[in-house]
Structure formats: structure tokens, C-alpha cells
Write an enzyme that holds these catalytic residues in place. Sequence first.
Site, PDB file in Angstrom:
ATOM      1  N   GLU B  49       0.899  -1.159   0.166  1.00 20.59           N
ATOM      2  CA  GLU B  49       0.066   0.008   0.069  1.00 20.59           C
ATOM      3  C   GLU B  49       0.895   1.316  -0.010  1.00 20.59           C
ATOM      4  O   GLU B  49       0.176   2.348  -0.625  1.00 20.59           O
ATOM      5  CB  GLU B  49      -0.993  -0.033   1.277  1.00 20.59           C
ATOM      6  CG  GLU B  49      -2.058  -1.121   1.035  1.00 20.59           C
ATOM      7  CD  GLU B  49      -1.722  -2.238   1.752  1.00 20.59           C
ATOM      8  OE1 GLU B  49      -0.482  -2.544   2.114  1.00 20.59           O
ATOM      9  OE2 GLU B  49      -2.728  -3.194   1.765  1.00 20.59           O
ATOM     10  N   LYS B 161     -17.588  -0.833   5.377  1.00 24.43           N
ATOM     11  CA  LYS B 161     -17.943  -1.736   4.369  1.00 24.43           C
ATOM     12  C   LYS B 161     -19.228  -1.508   3.991  1.00 24.43           C
ATOM     13  O   LYS B 161     -19.719  -1.794   3.005  1.00 24.43           O
ATOM     14  CB  LYS B 161     -17.594  -3.264   4.782  1.00 24.43           C
ATOM     15  CG  LYS B 161     -17.900  -4.113   3.663  1.00 24.43           C
ATOM     16  CD  LYS B 161     -16.977  -5.591   4.214  1.00 24.43           C
ATOM     17  CE  LYS B 161     -17.318  -6.403   2.950  1.00 24.43           C
ATOM     18  NZ  LYS B 161     -16.658  -7.792   3.369  1.00 24.43           N
TER      19      LYS B 161
END
Lengths: 175, 580
Positions: B49, B161
Site C-alpha cells: 500500500e 464496508k
Amino acid sequence: MDGHYRKHIISVLVENQPGALARIIELFSARGYNIESLNVGHTEDPTISRITMVAKGDEHTIEQIVKQLRRLIDVFKVRDLTDKKKLDRELLIVRVNVETPEKKDEVKRLVDIFGAQIVDVSHDTYTVELTGDEEQVDAFLELIKPLGIREMARTGRVAMVRALQGETFGEESKH
Amino acid sequence: MKLSGAEILLKALELEGVEKIFGYPGGAVLDIYDRLPFAPIKHYLTRHEQGAAHAADGYARVTGKVGVCFATSGPGATNLVTGLATAQIDSVPVVAFTGNVPTFMIGNDAFQEVDTVGITRPITKHNFLVKDVKDLADTVKKAFHIARTGRPGVVLVDLPKDVTREIADFFEEEYKTPVQIRSYKPVLKGHPGQIKKAAKAIASAERPVLYIGGGTVSSGASDLVVKLAEVANIPMTATLMGLTAVPGNHPFFLGMLGMHGTYAANMAVQESDLLIAVGARFDDRVTGRLKDFAPNAKVIHIDIDSAEIGKNRAADIPIVGDAKLVLEELLPEVERQVAKNREFYNVRQKWIMKVKSWAERYPLWYEPSDRVIKPQFVIQKIWEVTKGEAIITTDVGQHQMWTAQYYKFRYPRQLVTSGGLGTMGFGVPAAIGAKVGRPDKTVFCISGDGSFQMNMQEIVTAVHHNIPIKVAIINNNFLGMVRQWQGIFYDKNYSQVHLDVQPDFVKLVEAMGGVGLRAERPAEVEKVLKEAMAINDRPVVIDFIVDREEDVFPMVPPGGALNEMILPSYGKEKAKKKAV
């Protein structure tokens, strides 16, 4: 930097949103500034909060604090109220020992003089509420201290500039 | 139109004009990645990342557009942190999207949960946690607006989410209406009175210097600043971030100032009576001992961020505003002032001559060798072979300073380097982002053996996506800059700076699917560089085995004033010369 080191009272209008307060407090810790007191509450518009904080520093540091606060996306307005004509109040709640009649009388006398109020009573304590500017609150505490303070809470200062900045008080306008 | 949160996000990115993003999937962003193949957006899968964040940063720096990266919750988000901090401190517009655990689990210490907005608050311009899918579109819009306006910076949007799964209305027309953030109104235009004052000061100064920072490049003011120098005969110096604002061969350009700045640049600043700072922030690496920085100069400080003005150095004439807009107003004022004063060019000529004499007397210098490869020689050769036209990314350390000194840049945004944070491991992923942003340019990463090993996994990303970047490892088997400090200030006590155990970089790169080359003798340098330039379907990494204990000069010792530089020996004596 200039050595004029004193307390400043800074008023911040900010979006009433989670994270906004955290951002302000973190700004202080990240840049090594100290907050002496901090008060938060919403304004006449419930989506906007007013934060009133007291910070100590020289002019350069305070100017930096004000500028850094202004950079924050959630912040509308930052004003250093220190040298403005303002209403400046703090609320104190203090519980004092009053085991003897003499002490009870002394507290009642001080409450009377300062325009405070006894708001809670037990066999050996009085709880007093006082609203005033910082100096009044400090003076009251100093006088009551020898009696024995059990517990106390202060809100920190809240402040607002006066509607008229001078003229009607018979002083010369600076502008 | 009813869309899921994931679809709203991708649609919003499309409407923002985002074409290329860098990221890494994971549990919390599954719904986004599920919809990604159906969006007109190219996703580059990095191998870490941090690489995604640096790539988005590199992309933004070369294109001037907003860079975008994706990561999942928890470790995905924490791995972005260094990359976001790097972009933020250099004022690069990046928007990062992170997944998070569903809203009902936030604060529960759930699997892969961290307080992402809490962690990233001090290293972003702003961040958001979206708790309701109805707020998503508006938040994305605000995020891009905040990242690219005012002083650019990083905005992170944290997406639980469930927010990416839930359905909400999305109206394209509504999205296209202008952004309204009532508490955010950056000042762009300079104050006319201040601009007039500045023009007068410029026309009447005897020894002015333009001190050009990264804000000049990012606001697109590079041409204007050069024009200002030409109109008013002002020598120019630039910070690391501002280097590409001025063509490296411009007769008024003195090179970089500061800790490893040129003698002429540092002396000109110290002797100046007027310092014109454009989009620069008086960083400690620039000023040296602050109280003795440009001690006799009045300061004009042009900056979009009012908090930078007076932060380190008091400004006599502060101008808050976008550098380009301010210079557009300032330039004609200066022209008018200069035209009024007939003596002007005579007075100014004396100063120009003096500055030039410094540059001639103490140029950048290193002891050439036909036996070992000098690191500076490699940079000069890269410049020659790329005709000065390549986009250069760097890592952090000696090689970075030599690049700043010896690569003569030709156009704005040509140098991509971690200036403020000094992030080792930046160069390779930033080169990937740069090449994705400017596929028409040769992108050369100049790295060190230490820095390269911090994010070398991204070579695999470059192979995977056919991104033909070139990397030069200036390999001295040392953490060279740390060694240099230990050498000069710690009595040569070389502690933990030997990188004697080193991978074979050629084999390593070959194993990752790239081309590995090596040069060990000065005569080989040009040959391998030409070989590298001929390869355009894969990344190439060249391992340059260089002189192990070469130091970067000039050097202002920490705590020293700019005129207290340690200079190179100029081949005359063993002991380093001290400037007066």
C-alpha cells in the site's frame, strides 16, 4: 520572538461535526502549544459550535495558533478576544468543608459578597455555585481555600465580544 | 438512479475525471473491487500500500491532477500513512480511499480495524469518515475540491464496508453542481495595495534575490517568475521543491540554496537586501541558522497559506494568494516601476556581476576519476543521455542532493522528490506513478542502495503493468548521507551505516522480470545508460558501483548560517576549505 507572554482568550466558530474538536486539540498537541482551558457548546445555529479556549504564549505563538486554526477546513472564524471589549464568564462549582458554625457563617458571608449561591448542603459541606469573570472566581477560591475545598469543577471561560466596542462607554474610538 | 455505495464512489471518480488509480484490495473494500472492473478506470495493483500512496503522489506531481489510491482497513490504511504524510508535507493533491469495518462494528477492535481517521488526522489536509451512504457522493466531491484547491494536500475518505454495500440515490446532474463548503474559502488573489508595495520594493532594491519554492511550480507560476527575474534583473535561487520552476541553464539561475545549495545561491541570499519568496516556506534545510538567514534583507513573502507567513521569518511585505495570480498582477506593476527609473539597470548590474563572480569562483565541484565511478558523474551522464528531458524521481540521501545539484532541469514538474518528509523508498513507486501520468516521457528514478531496498518490491508492479521506468542505483554500500554526517560530525564513528550484505541487484531485478545492468568503471557508464534507454518494454535497473566515501558539498553544518558552508577542496588541498 517578543517576550510578551500572557494569557489569550480565543474564540473559534466551527462546524458541529465529529472530528472537528479532535482536529483542534490535536493541532495544539502536534505543534507544542498548551491549552489552559477549553469550552465547547453550540451557538444559536445548532450546526455551528463555539469553542472558547485560553492559551498562554507570546504574540508570535498566539498569532501562529490563530493562523493554524484558520487553516482547518471545519473552522469558520477565529478571533483573539484578549484585547477586545468582551463579556467573559466562567462557572465554578465548589464543595467546601463547613464542620463548624463559624465556617458555615464564613461561607454564607462570602457567598453573599460574591453573589454566589449555595446549591447543595450536607452535614459538613456546602456546595457553592459562582459565575463570574476569571478574577472573581480566582478571588473567591482563594478566600474559601483555608476552609478546606473537598472538590471543585470549573467550566473554563466562555466569551463574546460586546455589541458596542467602545463609543458608548465614553472612550475614544480607535477607528 | 439507485446505486450501491461502491457504484456511487466509482461513478463519482469518473465524474471527477479520474482515469488511473493505484491500490491494493482487501476484505473491507471487496464491494468496491467487485464493481471496479465495470468502471472506466484503470487500476494499478501495487505490491504494498505504501507503493500505492507514493505512486498516486508521483502521478499527481507530474500531471498536476489529483492522485488517487485505495487500500483496505487496518494494515492497508496504516501502510498508506508514510505515503500520505510524504504527499501532504510537499502539498501534493492526493485523495486516498480506505475501507473500514462496518459502521456497527466501529470501535469494537474488530478484525483489521484501526481508527484510520484518527491516525491520519495530523498528516492530511482533511479527512472524512462516511457513516451514511446518502452522504457518500457529496463527501467524495468535497474531498477532491479540498485536495486540489487552496494549498493542495491530502484528503482521506474512510468507507465502512456497509456504506459501500447499501443503496442510495445518485444524480449525476446534482454531482456536477459546484461544491459548497461554507467554512472553507481559500484566498487566491493578492491584496492590490501589498502588490504595489512589493513592486516598489523590487524596483528600488539594490541586491534582490528571488527565492523560489514548490508553490511556484504547483500553481503554474514558473514562467511568470522567470519573467519577473528577467524584467527586473533579479538573480534566482530555488528550493529542492522549486528547482524545476527555472530552466537549469538560465543565466540568472544560481541553483539550489540551503544546506547543500551552491556557494553563489547561499551567498546571494546572505548578502541580499530584498528576498522575494514565492511559494516557499523558510524550511530549516533552506535557512540554516534562522536568525542569521538573509540578515539584512527585507522580505516579500508570497504564499497561498497565510499560516506560512511569519511562521519562521517575519515578512515585511506579506502577500497571501496563489503565486500565479499574484505574479500576474505584480509583473506589470514591476514593469511600470522599472520603466520610471532610468538608473535602474546600472544599479542592478553591479549586483549581478557580484553574484556571477561567486558562481565562477566557487562552482559545484568534484574530483574526477577514471578509476572509480563518481556519483556526480553518473548524474551528469544521465542528464546527457536523456538530453535533460527525462522526468526524474529520487529517493532520499546523497544521491538526491547530487541530482538536485547536477541534473539541469528544463521544464516544470520534471523533478519528483520527497522534500519535506525525506522518505526513503519514495523513488521507485513515485516513478511508476510518474510514468503512468506521463507515458510520453522517459522516467528515471535516481536512487541509492539503501533507499532502493525500502520499496524494491514495486519493480514487480512495473513489470506487471508494463511500466518501463528506469532506475539508477547509486550504490556505495553505505547509507551515504548518514555516513557523511557521522564522518563530519561524529568523528567517523560509522555506526550501522554499512550495507555490506547486499543483494545482487542485477539478479534480483532479473528475478522480478525486469532488466538488470551494472557499471563498475567510469568508461562503462555511458554504455549502460544507452543500453537502458533502448529498452522500452520493461523496467530497467542499473547498479552503479560508485566511490564509497564521496561527500555532498557544499554543506552548511547543522545550526550554521548559510555563509558558513563547507566547500569541496577544488583539488588544491586535502583539508576541506571553510568559506568566510
